[in-house]
Design a protein around this motif. Structure first.
Motif, short mmCIF file in Angstrom:
data_model
loop_
_atom_site.label_atom_id
_atom_site.label_comp_id
_atom_site.label_asym_id
_atom_site.label_seq_id
_atom_site.Cartn_x
_atom_site.Cartn_y
_atom_site.Cartn_z
N ALA A 1 0.83 -1.21 0.00
CA ALA A 1 0.00 0.00 0.00
C ALA A 1 0.87 1.25 0.00
O ALA A 1 0.58 2.22 -0.71
CB ALA A 1 -0.93 -0.01 1.21
N VAL A 2 1.94 1.24 0.77
CA VAL A 2 2.84 2.40 0.80
C VAL A 2 3.51 2.59 -0.56
O VAL A 2 3.60 3.71 -1.08
CB VAL A 2 3.89 2.22 1.91
CG1 VAL A 2 4.98 3.27 1.82
CG2 VAL A 2 3.22 2.25 3.27
N ALA A 3 3.94 1.50 -1.18
CA ALA A 3 4.58 1.58 -2.50
C ALA A 3 3.62 2.13 -3.54
O ALA A 3 3.99 2.96 -4.37
CB ALA A 3 5.10 0.21 -2.92
N VAL A 4 2.37 1.68 -3.49
CA VAL A 4 1.37 2.17 -4.45
C VAL A 4 1.11 3.66 -4.23
O VAL A 4 1.03 4.42 -5.20
CB VAL A 4 0.06 1.35 -4.33
CG1 VAL A 4 -1.08 2.02 -5.07
CG2 VAL A 4 0.28 -0.05 -4.85
N CYS A 5 1.01 4.08 -3.00
CA CYS A 5 0.78 5.50 -2.72
C CYS A 5 1.92 6.36 -3.25
O CYS A 5 1.68 7.40 -3.87
CB CYS A 5 0.60 5.73 -1.23
SG CYS A 5 -0.96 5.13 -0.59
N PHE A 6 3.16 5.93 -3.02
CA PHE A 6 4.30 6.70 -3.52
C PHE A 6 4.34 6.71 -5.05
O PHE A 6 4.67 7.72 -5.66
CB PHE A 6 5.62 6.16 -2.98
CG PHE A 6 5.91 6.65 -1.59
CD1 PHE A 6 6.05 8.00 -1.34
CD2 PHE A 6 6.07 5.76 -0.55
CE1 PHE A 6 6.33 8.47 -0.07
CE2 PHE A 6 6.35 6.20 0.73
CZ PHE A 6 6.48 7.56 0.97
N ARG A 7 4.00 5.58 -5.66
CA ARG A 7 4.03 5.53 -7.13
C ARG A 7 2.93 6.38 -7.74
O ARG A 7 3.12 6.99 -8.78
CB ARG A 7 3.91 4.09 -7.61
CG ARG A 7 5.11 3.25 -7.19
CD ARG A 7 5.07 1.90 -7.81
NE ARG A 7 5.30 1.94 -9.23
CZ ARG A 7 6.48 2.07 -9.82
NH1 ARG A 7 7.55 2.19 -9.07
NH2 ARG A 7 6.62 2.09 -11.11
N LEU A 8 1.78 6.45 -7.10
CA LEU A 8 0.68 7.24 -7.65
C LEU A 8 0.86 8.73 -7.41
O LEU A 8 0.22 9.54 -8.09
CB LEU A 8 -0.66 6.77 -7.07
CG LEU A 8 -1.10 5.38 -7.53
CD1 LEU A 8 -2.39 5.00 -6.83
CD2 LEU A 8 -1.26 5.33 -9.03
N SER B 1 6.93 6.19 -16.96
CA SER B 1 7.12 5.49 -18.22
C SER B 1 6.03 4.42 -18.35
O SER B 1 5.26 4.17 -17.42
CB SER B 1 8.50 4.83 -18.27
OG SER B 1 8.58 3.81 -17.28
N ARG B 2 5.97 3.82 -19.50
CA ARG B 2 4.99 2.76 -19.72
C ARG B 2 5.25 1.59 -18.77
O ARG B 2 4.32 1.00 -18.22
CB ARG B 2 5.05 2.29 -21.17
CG ARG B 2 3.78 1.75 -21.69
CD ARG B 2 3.92 1.46 -23.14
NE ARG B 2 3.72 2.66 -23.93
CZ ARG B 2 2.62 2.89 -24.62
NH1 ARG B 2 1.67 2.00 -24.64
NH2 ARG B 2 2.50 3.99 -25.31
N THR C 1 2.89 -0.35 -11.57
CA THR C 1 1.91 0.16 -10.62
C THR C 1 0.63 -0.66 -10.67
O THR C 1 0.05 -1.00 -9.64
CB THR C 1 1.60 1.64 -10.89
OG1 THR C 1 2.82 2.38 -10.82
CG2 THR C 1 0.63 2.20 -9.88
N VAL C 2 0.18 -1.02 -11.86
CA VAL C 2 -1.02 -1.84 -12.01
C VAL C 2 -0.81 -3.21 -11.37
O VAL C 2 -1.70 -3.72 -10.66
CB VAL C 2 -1.41 -1.98 -13.49
CG1 VAL C 2 -2.48 -3.04 -13.68
CG2 VAL C 2 -1.87 -0.65 -14.04
N ILE C 3 0.35 -3.80 -11.57
CA ILE C 3 0.63 -5.11 -10.97
C ILE C 3 0.66 -5.01 -9.45
O ILE C 3 0.12 -5.88 -8.75
CB ILE C 3 1.97 -5.66 -11.51
CG1 ILE C 3 1.81 -6.02 -12.98
CG2 ILE C 3 2.45 -6.85 -10.71
CD1 ILE C 3 3.10 -6.34 -13.69
N LEU C 4 1.25 -3.94 -8.90
CA LEU C 4 1.26 -3.76 -7.45
C LEU C 4 -0.16 -3.59 -6.89
O LEU C 4 -0.48 -4.13 -5.83
CB LEU C 4 2.11 -2.55 -7.08
CG LEU C 4 3.62 -2.73 -7.15
CD1 LEU C 4 4.31 -1.40 -6.91
CD2 LEU C 4 4.08 -3.75 -6.14
N VAL C 5 -1.00 -2.84 -7.61
CA VAL C 5 -2.37 -2.65 -7.14
C VAL C 5 -3.14 -3.97 -7.17
O VAL C 5 -3.88 -4.28 -6.23
CB VAL C 5 -3.08 -1.57 -7.99
CG1 VAL C 5 -4.57 -1.55 -7.72
CG2 VAL C 5 -2.48 -0.21 -7.72
#
Length: 51
Positions: free
Chosen positions: A11-18, A26-27, A33-37
């Motif tokens: 969840a922390v990684a997704v928040c930082f990436r978003l 980049s693509r 990010t989609v895979i992490l979510v």
């Protein structure tokens, strides 16, 4: 309880990436990010918070 503990770093990684601006991503970064979510969703589903 272990599922929630493992889900917190995701969840922390997704928040930082978003939080990054869309122009910088980049693509590959967007796909990651989609895979992490999706992984976060799979980990949260069997918990009480995911229901």
């Amino acid at each position: 309880m272990l599922t929630i503990t493992v889900a917190v770093p995701f969840a922390v990684a997704v928040c930082f990436r978003l939080r990054r601006r869309a122009e910088i991503r980049s693509r590959f970064s967007e796909k990651l990010t989609v895979i992490l979510v999706l992984a976060l969703d799979v980990m949260m589903t069997p918990t009480r918070a995911g229901r």
